[in-house]
Design a protein around this motif. Structure first.
Motif, short mmCIF file in Angstrom:
data_model
loop_
_atom_site.label_atom_id
_atom_site.label_comp_id
_atom_site.label_asym_id
_atom_site.label_seq_id
_atom_site.Cartn_x
_atom_site.Cartn_y
_atom_site.Cartn_z
N HIS A 31 0.85 -1.19 0.00
CA HIS A 31 0.00 0.00 0.00
C HIS A 31 0.89 1.24 0.00
N LEU A 32 0.75 2.07 -1.04
CA LEU A 32 1.47 3.33 -1.13
C LEU A 32 0.47 4.46 -0.97
N ALA A 33 0.54 5.19 0.13
CA ALA A 33 -0.38 6.28 0.41
C ALA A 33 0.22 7.60 -0.08
N ILE A 34 -0.54 8.33 -0.90
CA ILE A 34 -0.13 9.65 -1.38
C ILE A 34 -0.84 10.70 -0.55
N ALA A 35 -0.10 11.37 0.31
CA ALA A 35 -0.68 12.30 1.27
C ALA A 35 -1.47 13.41 0.59
N GLU A 36 -2.68 13.67 1.11
CA GLU A 36 -3.56 14.77 0.71
C GLU A 36 -4.18 14.60 -0.68
N ALA A 37 -3.95 13.47 -1.36
CA ALA A 37 -4.49 13.28 -2.71
C ALA A 37 -5.89 12.66 -2.64
N ASP A 38 -6.73 13.04 -3.62
CA ASP A 38 -8.06 12.46 -3.71
C ASP A 38 -8.06 11.29 -4.70
N HIS A 39 -9.24 10.86 -5.15
CA HIS A 39 -9.33 9.70 -6.03
C HIS A 39 -8.63 9.94 -7.37
N GLY A 40 -8.60 11.20 -7.81
CA GLY A 40 -7.91 11.54 -9.05
C GLY A 40 -6.47 11.96 -8.84
N PHE A 41 -5.98 11.84 -7.60
CA PHE A 41 -4.62 12.22 -7.21
C PHE A 41 -4.39 13.72 -7.33
N HIS A 42 -5.45 14.48 -7.09
CA HIS A 42 -5.33 15.93 -6.94
C HIS A 42 -5.17 16.25 -5.46
N VAL A 43 -4.39 17.28 -5.17
CA VAL A 43 -4.20 17.71 -3.79
C VAL A 43 -4.70 19.13 -3.62
N LEU A 44 -5.13 19.46 -2.42
CA LEU A 44 -5.59 20.81 -2.12
C LEU A 44 -4.40 21.75 -1.97
N ARG A 45 -4.54 22.97 -2.47
CA ARG A 45 -3.44 23.94 -2.37
C ARG A 45 -3.07 24.21 -0.92
N ARG A 46 -4.08 24.23 -0.07
CA ARG A 46 -3.80 24.55 1.34
C ARG A 46 -2.95 23.47 2.02
N SER A 47 -2.81 22.31 1.38
CA SER A 47 -2.00 21.24 1.95
C SER A 47 -0.52 21.55 1.87
N GLY A 48 -0.16 22.52 1.02
CA GLY A 48 1.26 22.82 0.81
C GLY A 48 1.91 21.93 -0.22
N ARG A 49 1.13 21.02 -0.83
CA ARG A 49 1.64 20.13 -1.86
C ARG A 49 1.01 20.47 -3.20
N SER A 50 1.60 19.97 -4.28
CA SER A 50 1.07 20.20 -5.61
C SER A 50 0.73 18.88 -6.28
N ASP A 51 -0.08 18.95 -7.33
CA ASP A 51 -0.39 17.74 -8.09
C ASP A 51 0.88 17.14 -8.69
N GLU A 52 1.81 17.99 -9.09
CA GLU A 52 3.06 17.52 -9.67
C GLU A 52 3.87 16.73 -8.65
N GLU A 53 3.89 17.20 -7.42
CA GLU A 53 4.61 16.48 -6.37
C GLU A 53 3.95 15.13 -6.08
N ALA A 54 2.61 15.12 -6.08
CA ALA A 54 1.90 13.86 -5.87
C ALA A 54 2.21 12.86 -6.99
N MET A 55 2.25 13.36 -8.22
CA MET A 55 2.56 12.49 -9.36
C MET A 55 3.97 11.92 -9.24
N GLU A 56 4.93 12.73 -8.87
CA GLU A 56 6.30 12.24 -8.73
C GLU A 56 6.40 11.19 -7.63
N GLU A 57 5.66 11.41 -6.54
CA GLU A 57 5.67 10.43 -5.45
C GLU A 57 5.06 9.11 -5.91
N LEU A 58 3.99 9.19 -6.69
CA LEU A 58 3.36 8.00 -7.25
C LEU A 58 4.34 7.23 -8.13
N LEU A 59 4.96 7.95 -9.07
CA LEU A 59 5.86 7.30 -10.02
C LEU A 59 7.11 6.73 -9.34
#
Length: 226
Positions: free
Chosen positions: A184-212
């Motif tokens: 199980h790889l958990a991507i912090a603050e990401a939703d079902h589409g792997f989008h993150v909220l701006r207020r989380s301090g993270r970006s969609d690009e960072e979530a994608m890199e973590e996934l890959l």
């Protein structure tokens, strides 16, 4: 890197579009099925394919027949599963020396796993699920994953921690049920589409890199060479 566009024909005679992305030094390949609401050309799908190529993993994206026809009603398993099999067969022929992985985004991952559970997908060494739809929103449970117990392959579940279709409790239960085959790889603050909220301090690009990066690391942990 080489990109090919072509048509797959399933055992039922359905013809669907497909795109293959092949890095010059490909050592693994991912047969990547799309989710229920968006096809193979969605930016998320294209981004995964590009990112995998940068990590020496080829990628085959393809349409399910309903998406090819422009319908909003997803295919039933007897239609979807032969499409998965046609894609896997093409990938096995195109990349014969590569470690072959299958799976997909949400619906596509579930159809791939159901196909594997029904009859092993030839040549596939592992399954990768990006946002496995474990249960309907607001109705947590693990019934949708019952078929996974019939699969004897390593499985990677990439899940956003805000995914309404994959709450933390049921996911932990699923991983425990599957034992050592499940990661199980958990991507912090990401939703079902792997989008993150701006207020989380993270970006969609960072979530994608973590996934890959996590997908690549999983292949290493399972000694699936890339």
């Amino acid at each position: 890197m080489q990109t090919e566009s072509f048509t797959l024909t399933t055992a039922l005679g359905h013809r669907v579009d497909a795109i293959a992305t092949t890095p010059d030094d490909a050592e693994a390949a991912y047969v990547f099925a799309h989710g229920a609401g968006a096809g193979m050309a969605h930016p998320f799908m294209a981004g995964v394919a590009q990112g995998l190529a940068e990590r020496r993993i080829a990628c085959l994206r393809y349409q399910f027949p309903y998406m090819q026809a422009g319908s909003r009603r997803v295919d039933a398993a007897p239609v979807a599963q032969p499409t998965v099999r046609a894609a896997v067969a093409w990938a096995q022929g195109r990349w014969p020396g590569a470690t072959l992985l299958a799976g997909g985004k949400s619906f596509g991952g579930r159809m791939s796993s159901q196909a594997q559970a029904a009859e092993a997908l030839p040549g596939v060494a592992g399954l990768v699920f990006l946002g496995f739809p474990l249960h309907p929103a607001g109705r947590p449970g693990t019934e949708r994953a019952a078929h996974l117990a019939q699969i004897a392959l390593p499985m990677l579940f990439v899940r956003g921690t805000r995914d309404a279709l994959a709450e933390a409790g049921p996911y932990a239960e699923l991983v425990a049920q599957l034992g050592g085959l499940a990661t199980h790889l958990a991507i912090a603050e990401a939703d079902h589409g792997f989008h993150v909220l701006r207020r989380s301090g993270r970006s969609d690009e960072e979530a994608m890199e973590e996934l890959l990066d996590g997908l690549w690391a999983w292949t290493q942990a399972w000694r699936l060479p890339v």
